[in-house]
Design an enzyme around this catalytic site. Structure first.
Site, PDB file in Angstrom:
ATOM      1  N   ASP A 209       2.614  -0.553  -5.979  1.00 59.33           N
ATOM      2  CA  ASP A 209       1.865  -1.804  -5.777  1.00 59.33           C
ATOM      3  C   ASP A 209       0.819  -2.039  -6.978  1.00 59.33           C
ATOM      4  OD1 ASP A 209       2.945  -2.861  -3.595  1.00 59.33           O
ATOM      5  OD2 ASP A 209       1.484  -2.484  -2.155  1.00 59.33           O
TER       6      ASP A 209
ATOM      7  N   LYS B 120      -4.541  -6.824  -0.652  1.00 52.80           N
ATOM      8  CA  LYS B 120      -3.464  -7.733  -0.717  1.00 52.80           C
ATOM      9  C   LYS B 120      -2.610  -7.769   0.397  1.00 52.80           C
ATOM     10  CE  LYS B 120      -0.175  -4.554  -0.002  1.00 52.80           C
ATOM     11  NZ  LYS B 120       0.915  -4.227   0.961  1.00 52.80           N
TER      12      LYS B 120
END
Ligand SMILES: C[C@@](CO)(OP(=O)(O)O)[C@H](O)COP(=O)(O)OP(=O)(O)OC[C@H]1O[C@@H](n2ccc(N)nc2=O)[C@H](O)[C@@H]1O
Ligand SMILES: Nc1ncnc2c1ncn2[C@@H]1O[C@H](COP(=O)(O)OP(=O)(O)O)[C@@H](O)[C@H]1O
Length: 284
Positions: A136, A10
């Site tokens: 996350d 990401k």
């Protein structure tokens, strides 16, 4: 039976910190998306009730400290699975880089084991399990592009930004997320990036406004600790990237580039002083 799962990296197009919470975590506002640089997990059921992790990467833990191990253990305990699994991690994402490599491996393990063991756990429950492993991980379970709030686990899916090239450069230092958050003075942040502006730019598919709206308040900490990250940002800007930002707690710096013709100059310029440079596409 063997199954495979991709675990993409990401990047944070925007990372703002609202305040430090009583539980030690920070209340954040982040806009996150995935790029086409991915680890690959191979998962195979074992008759023995055990979890075995292997990887070609020599520099990650292969025991219970591995986030994919923790994901397998969690799902086995919660769903009373008395079978074992062998997980091979083909690591491509640099470690401790601000790219959520470990979190994405954990998310891929949750998705993969859900399939392997036919558990039919809905995605929102996989996200809840993921939140127990790291802030996350829920985003890595869903992928796509999202506005993440809370400590990062509350997700609102948004449309993907327009496709573009992403140049990633990781200087040879490892940054600890806990250390960076620990050194941040949340009430002394000078300039907060605007999530509203970034959301509007993404909704309009306006690449220039996305580049103009990039912002990450953790740069205040990491760039001071490691001046080479600032130098890397400046080099990427000088070499012609359209928008440049540090991802997460760093130290990886990413550059958004719309024109393929610019890539060779940026890549070659960066490779002069940074060994780990990747040119990938934003996942759309
Ligand atoms: C900074 C970010 C941005 O996407 O990414 P990375 O740089 O790690 O990739 C994330 O917030 C990282 O998420 P993740 O790596 O899952 O963090 P966690 O394991 O939950 O937390 C590690 C440590 O960071 C601090 N932490 C984390 C998240 C948060 N919202 N506030 C915090 O203060 C806490 O000290 C915690 O002990
Ligand atoms: N599967 C995994 N892949 C990478 N790192 C892992 C993994 N499991 C545990 N770790 C540990 O997690 C820490 C953070 O790694 P990573 O997720 O790559 O960084 P970041 O949170 O900065 O994106 C590292 O110190 C590493 O030892």
């Amino acid at each position: 039976m063997k199954i495979y799962e991709k675990a993409p990296a990401k990047i944070n197009l925007l990372l703002d910190v609202i305040r430090k919470r009583e539980d030690g975590y920070h209340e954040v506002e982040m806009i996150m998306t995935m790029v086409d640089l991915a680890d690959r997990l191979e998962m195979e059921e074992l008759p023995r009730d055990t979890i075995i992790i292997s990887s070609q990467a020599g520099y990650i833990p292969l025991d219970e400290k591995n986030l994919a191990f923790q994901a397998a253990k969690l799902i086995k305990e919660r769903y009373d699975v008395r079978k074992g699994v062998y997980i091979h991690l083909d690591k491509k994402i640099p470690v401790a880089a601000g790219l959520a490599g470990g979190s994405s491996d954990a998310a891929a393990a949750l998705r993969g084991l859900n399939r392997l063991w036919g558990l039919q756990i809905p995605e929102d429950e996989l996200c809840r399990l993921g939140a127990e492993l790291g802030s996350d991980v829920p985003f890595c379970v869903t992928g796509g592009t999202a506005l993440a709030t809370g400590r990062g686990e509350k997700l609102e899916k948004i449309e993907n930004p327009p496709g573009c090239w992403v140049v990633l450069a990781k200087p040879p230092i490892n940054v600890s997320t806990a250390d960076v958050y620990g050194k941040l003075r949340a009430n002394e942040i000078g300039r907060h990036p605007s999530a509203a502006n970034m959301l509007s730019a993404i909704r309009r598919g306006d690449f220039n406004d996305i580049c103009a709206g990039l912002g990450n308040v953790l740069e205040d900490v990491t760039l001071k600790l490691y001046p080479e990250v600032l130098q890397l940002k400046e080099s990427m800007q000088r070499l012609g990237a359209d928008g440049v930002l540090m991802s997460g707690s760093g130290p990886t710096v990413f550059g958004l580039v719309s024109k393929e013709a610019k890539l060779a100059r940026i890549y070659n310029g960066l490779r002069g002083f940074c060994k780990e440079v990747y040119v990938v596409r934003m996942l759309t």
